[in-house]
Design an enzyme around this catalytic site. Structure first.
Site, PDB file in Angstrom:
ATOM      1  N   TYR A  44     -14.903   3.847  10.297  1.00 40.29           N
ATOM      2  CA  TYR A  44     -13.650   3.714  10.197  1.00 40.29           C
ATOM      3  C   TYR A  44     -13.115   4.047  11.425  1.00 40.29           C
ATOM      4  O   TYR A  44     -11.855   3.332  11.991  1.00 40.29           O
ATOM      5  CB  TYR A  44     -13.035   4.554   9.253  1.00 40.29           C
ATOM      6  CG  TYR A  44     -11.474   4.602   9.020  1.00 40.29           C
ATOM      7  CD1 TYR A  44     -10.694   3.563   8.645  1.00 40.29           C
ATOM      8  CD2 TYR A  44     -10.843   5.790   9.171  1.00 40.29           C
ATOM      9  CE1 TYR A  44      -9.434   3.534   8.771  1.00 40.29           C
ATOM     10  CE2 TYR A  44      -9.436   5.958   9.411  1.00 40.29           C
ATOM     11  CZ  TYR A  44      -8.878   4.863   9.069  1.00 40.29           C
ATOM     12  OH  TYR A  44      -7.367   4.966   8.997  1.00 40.29           O
ATOM     13  N   GLY A  88       0.876  -1.385   0.124  1.00 45.52           N
ATOM     14  CA  GLY A  88       0.006  -0.040   0.008  1.00 45.52           C
ATOM     15  C   GLY A  88       0.734   1.189   0.138  1.00 45.52           C
ATOM     16  O   GLY A  88       2.110   1.248   0.044  1.00 45.52           O
ATOM     17  N   PHE A  89       0.437   2.244   0.191  1.00 52.44           N
ATOM     18  CA  PHE A  89       0.805   3.939   0.050  1.00 52.44           C
ATOM     19  C   PHE A  89       2.154   3.982   1.092  1.00 52.44           C
ATOM     20  O   PHE A  89       3.225   4.056   0.689  1.00 52.44           O
ATOM     21  CB  PHE A  89      -0.175   4.799   0.176  1.00 52.44           C
ATOM     22  CG  PHE A  89       0.450   6.228   0.537  1.00 52.44           C
ATOM     23  CD1 PHE A  89       1.653   6.617  -0.016  1.00 52.44           C
ATOM     24  CD2 PHE A  89      -0.198   7.228   1.634  1.00 52.44           C
ATOM     25  CE1 PHE A  89       1.890   8.091   0.392  1.00 52.44           C
ATOM     26  CE2 PHE A  89       0.436   8.079   1.874  1.00 52.44           C
ATOM     27  CZ  PHE A  89       1.311   8.648   1.342  1.00 52.44           C
ATOM     28  N   ILE A  90       1.518   3.693   2.301  1.00 53.09           N
ATOM     29  CA  ILE A  90       2.923   3.855   3.487  1.00 53.09           C
ATOM     30  C   ILE A  90       3.497   2.669   3.455  1.00 53.09           C
ATOM     31  O   ILE A  90       4.792   2.814   3.688  1.00 53.09           O
ATOM     32  CB  ILE A  90       1.829   4.040   4.866  1.00 53.09           C
ATOM     33  CG1 ILE A  90       1.241   5.349   5.148  1.00 53.09           C
ATOM     34  CG2 ILE A  90       2.916   4.212   5.878  1.00 53.09           C
ATOM     35  CD1 ILE A  90       0.221   5.728   6.080  1.00 53.09           C
TER      36      ILE A  90
HETATM   37  N1  LIG Z   1      -2.773   7.369   4.685  1.00 57.02           N
HETATM   38  C1  LIG Z   1      -3.336   8.080   5.724  1.00 57.02           C
HETATM   39  O1  LIG Z   1      -3.290   9.262   5.714  1.00 57.02           O
HETATM   40  C2  LIG Z   1      -3.581   7.149   7.087  1.00 57.02           C
HETATM   41  C3  LIG Z   1      -3.911   7.761   8.199  1.00 57.02           C
HETATM   42  C4  LIG Z   1      -4.265   7.219   9.265  1.00 57.02           C
HETATM   43  C5  LIG Z   1      -4.323   5.859   9.420  1.00 57.02           C
HETATM   44  N2  LIG Z   1      -3.833   5.001   8.110  1.00 57.02           N
HETATM   45  C6  LIG Z   1      -3.623   3.683   8.407  1.00 57.02           C
HETATM   46  O2  LIG Z   1      -2.353   3.433   7.929  1.00 57.02           O
HETATM   47  C7  LIG Z   1      -2.382   2.088   7.124  1.00 57.02           C
HETATM   48  C8  LIG Z   1      -1.903   2.336   5.541  1.00 57.02           C
HETATM   49  O3  LIG Z   1      -2.539   3.217   5.072  1.00 57.02           O
HETATM   50  P1  LIG Z   1      -2.377   3.245   3.539  1.00 57.02           P
HETATM   51  O4  LIG Z   1      -2.754   4.955   3.509  1.00 57.02           O
HETATM   52  O5  LIG Z   1      -0.881   3.086   3.240  1.00 57.02           O
HETATM   53  O6  LIG Z   1      -3.411   2.626   3.025  1.00 57.02           O
HETATM   54  P2  LIG Z   1      -3.582   1.513   1.808  1.00 57.02           P
HETATM   55  O7  LIG Z   1      -4.745   1.058   1.341  1.00 57.02           O
HETATM   56  O8  LIG Z   1      -2.651   2.156   0.752  1.00 57.02           O
HETATM   57  O9  LIG Z   1      -2.395   0.275   2.476  1.00 57.02           O
HETATM   58  C9  LIG Z   1      -3.073  -0.757   2.952  1.00 57.02           C
HETATM   59  C10 LIG Z   1      -2.838  -2.183   2.580  1.00 57.02           C
HETATM   60  O10 LIG Z   1      -3.372  -3.138   3.191  1.00 57.02           O
HETATM   61  C11 LIG Z   1      -3.998  -3.918   2.248  1.00 57.02           C
HETATM   62  N3  LIG Z   1      -4.962  -4.683   2.950  1.00 57.02           N
HETATM   63  C12 LIG Z   1      -6.429  -4.264   3.176  1.00 57.02           C
HETATM   64  N4  LIG Z   1      -6.996  -5.206   3.569  1.00 57.02           N
HETATM   65  C13 LIG Z   1      -6.363  -6.433   3.870  1.00 57.02           C
HETATM   66  C14 LIG Z   1      -6.366  -7.441   4.189  1.00 57.02           C
HETATM   67  N5  LIG Z   1      -7.705  -7.841   4.656  1.00 57.02           N
HETATM   68  N6  LIG Z   1      -5.613  -8.441   4.448  1.00 57.02           N
HETATM   69  C15 LIG Z   1      -4.251  -8.058   3.933  1.00 57.02           C
HETATM   70  N7  LIG Z   1      -3.969  -6.853   3.266  1.00 57.02           N
HETATM   71  C16 LIG Z   1      -4.792  -6.112   3.341  1.00 57.02           C
HETATM   72  C17 LIG Z   1      -4.238  -3.400   1.020  1.00 57.02           C
HETATM   73  O11 LIG Z   1      -4.300  -4.092  -0.074  1.00 57.02           O
HETATM   74  C18 LIG Z   1      -3.023  -2.356   0.928  1.00 57.02           C
HETATM   75  O12 LIG Z   1      -2.093  -2.545   0.376  1.00 57.02           O
HETATM   76  C19 LIG Z   1      -4.100   1.627   7.092  1.00 57.02           C
HETATM   77  O13 LIG Z   1      -4.376   0.750   8.216  1.00 57.02           O
HETATM   78  C20 LIG Z   1      -4.786   3.019   7.399  1.00 57.02           C
HETATM   79  O14 LIG Z   1      -5.838   2.764   7.865  1.00 57.02           O
HETATM   80  C21 LIG Z   1      -3.630   5.768   6.998  1.00 57.02           C
END
Ligand SMILES: NC(=O)c1ccc[n+]([C@@H]2O[C@H](COP(=O)([O-])OP(=O)(O)OC[C@H]3O[C@@H](n4cnc5c(N)ncnc54)[C@H](O)[C@@H]3O)[C@@H](O)[C@H]2O)c1
Length: 319
Positions: free
Chosen positions: A153, A11-13
């Site tokens: 969420y 994913g992104f992070i």
């Molecule tokens: N980007 C933000 O601003 C932000 C802010 C607060 C919290 N978060 C949290 O940080 C984490 C990463 O966020 P992100 O922006 O990189 O999101 P993202 O959606 O790009 O990354 C999440 C990854 O988790 C994977 N995933 C989802 N469901 C899954 C499952 N059931 N089994 C295995 N993999 C699964 C997705 O395919 C994805 O690659 C997430 O938990 C998100 O809720 C992000």
């Protein structure tokens, strides 16, 4: 050299932190389900391919974090767990709250419990600034009760924290850190998120939706700062137990100021379109980052103008 299981690693992070871990010589095992939510899996395939190009040793297993049988052997290969997998996004969580609860709460409980059984002492997972809702005094501190979530969420992230904190009672050596990320942006940002969306629209001459009167404030945090924070927590020596950390810029700005700054970064005047406030959006996010400063020696470094320039360059490179 550490052996780290990174869930959600394409994913992104996850992409950025995996890259940083591999670059410093750690072994990384990624698990991700490449789901199509909340944005197309094509982006995740691209991230995977780019990681493999740069680091041919990249290992990726396709599995769901609620699948105990699939995750158990992966946990056994590692000595630290970074659990980023989850369903992100406030607005889409209203369409499928049960799925958000399953992935974010059950998924975290499954991975943490497997880590506990494997004797892993460092479990770090992604929570969110959304846990603070609208009722927490700002800037939000980690010891706020955070009991009034504004979306499924937010509720799922706070529930995951509470389950994790309680499970720590049965894992007296586990250092369990919940990272409350504040709106993370940068290259490869999820395409539906505001900055990526606004930059794409500005460069294409399309309208940017500004919700409500544009006074909504967000604490935008560049992904490079988030990666440094995650690494600091993964390396932290300290007492066992559950501990949340805010990772935010500590400098919120309102939507109108953001749009103006995007115009400067893109070198084009944005075209703004007013849109109604969205259910679940909080009025403001604003991190108190004292704890991260004092305990992690962490400080956000990327100025908004430089961070936005990094997104503009990224969007242009993909055009
Ligand atoms: N980007 C933000 O601003 C932000 C802010 C607060 C919290 N978060 C949290 O940080 C984490 C990463 O966020 P992100 O922006 O990189 O999101 P993202 O959606 O790009 O990354 C999440 C990854 O988790 C994977 N995933 C989802 N469901 C899954 C499952 N059931 N089994 C295995 N993999 C699964 C997705 O395919 C994805 O690659 C997430 O938990 C998100 O809720 C992000």
């Amino acid at each position: 050299m550490a052996r780290i299981l990174v869930t959600g690693g394409v994913g992104f992070i996850g992409y950025h932190v995996t890259r940083a871990l591999l670059a410093r010589g750690d072994q990384v095992l990624i698990v991700d389900d490449f789901s199509d939510a909340p944005y197309p899996r094509l982006e995740k395939r691209r991230n995977e391919a780019d990681l493999r190009d740069e680091f041919p040793q990249t290992r990726v297993v396709e599995a769901c974090v609620t699948d105990r049988a699939a995750i158990a052997p992966l946990v056994l290969e590692c000595d630290r767990v970074l659990h980023l997998a989850g369903l992100a996004g406030v607005r889409p969580s209203f369409s499928d709250p049960a799925r958000y609860a399953r992935v974010n709460v059950e998924g975290t409980a499954v991975v943490q419990e497997l880590a506990r059984q494997a004797g892993i002492e460092r479990f770090v997972f992604a929570s969110s600034s959304s846990v603070y809702g609208n009722s927490t005094p700002l800037p939000a501190r980690e010891d706020a009760p955070a009991t009034v979530p504004e979306s499924p969420y937010a509720a799922s992230k706070r529930s995951a924290e509470l389950v994790a904190a309680s499970l720590c009672r049965a894992a007296p050596r586990m250092r369990c850190s919940a990272l409350r990320f504040f709106t993370v942006y940068g290259p490869r940002q999820r395409p539906e998120m505001a900055i990526a969306h606004f930059v794409r629209s500005t460069l294409a001459g399309a309208a940017i939706p500004v919700f409500g009167d544009g006074s909504m404030r967000r604490d935008f945090t560049h992904v490079d700062d988030i990666v440094r924070g995650i690494l600091a927590v993964l390396d932290l020596e300290g007492p066992a137990g559950f501990r949340p950390y805010n990772l935010g810029s500590g400098a919120p700005i309102d939507l109108r100021a953001l749009v103006a700054a995007i115009g400067v970064a893109a070198g084009r005047a944005p075209h703004v379109e007013n849109a109604p406030l969205q259910v679940g959006d909080v009025n403001a996010t604003f991190a108190d980052i004292t704890r991260a400063r004092e305990e992690l020696g962490w400080e956000p470094r990327v100025k908004l103008a430089d961070g936005l320039a990094s997104v503009v360059a990224w969007v242009r490179s993909r055009a």
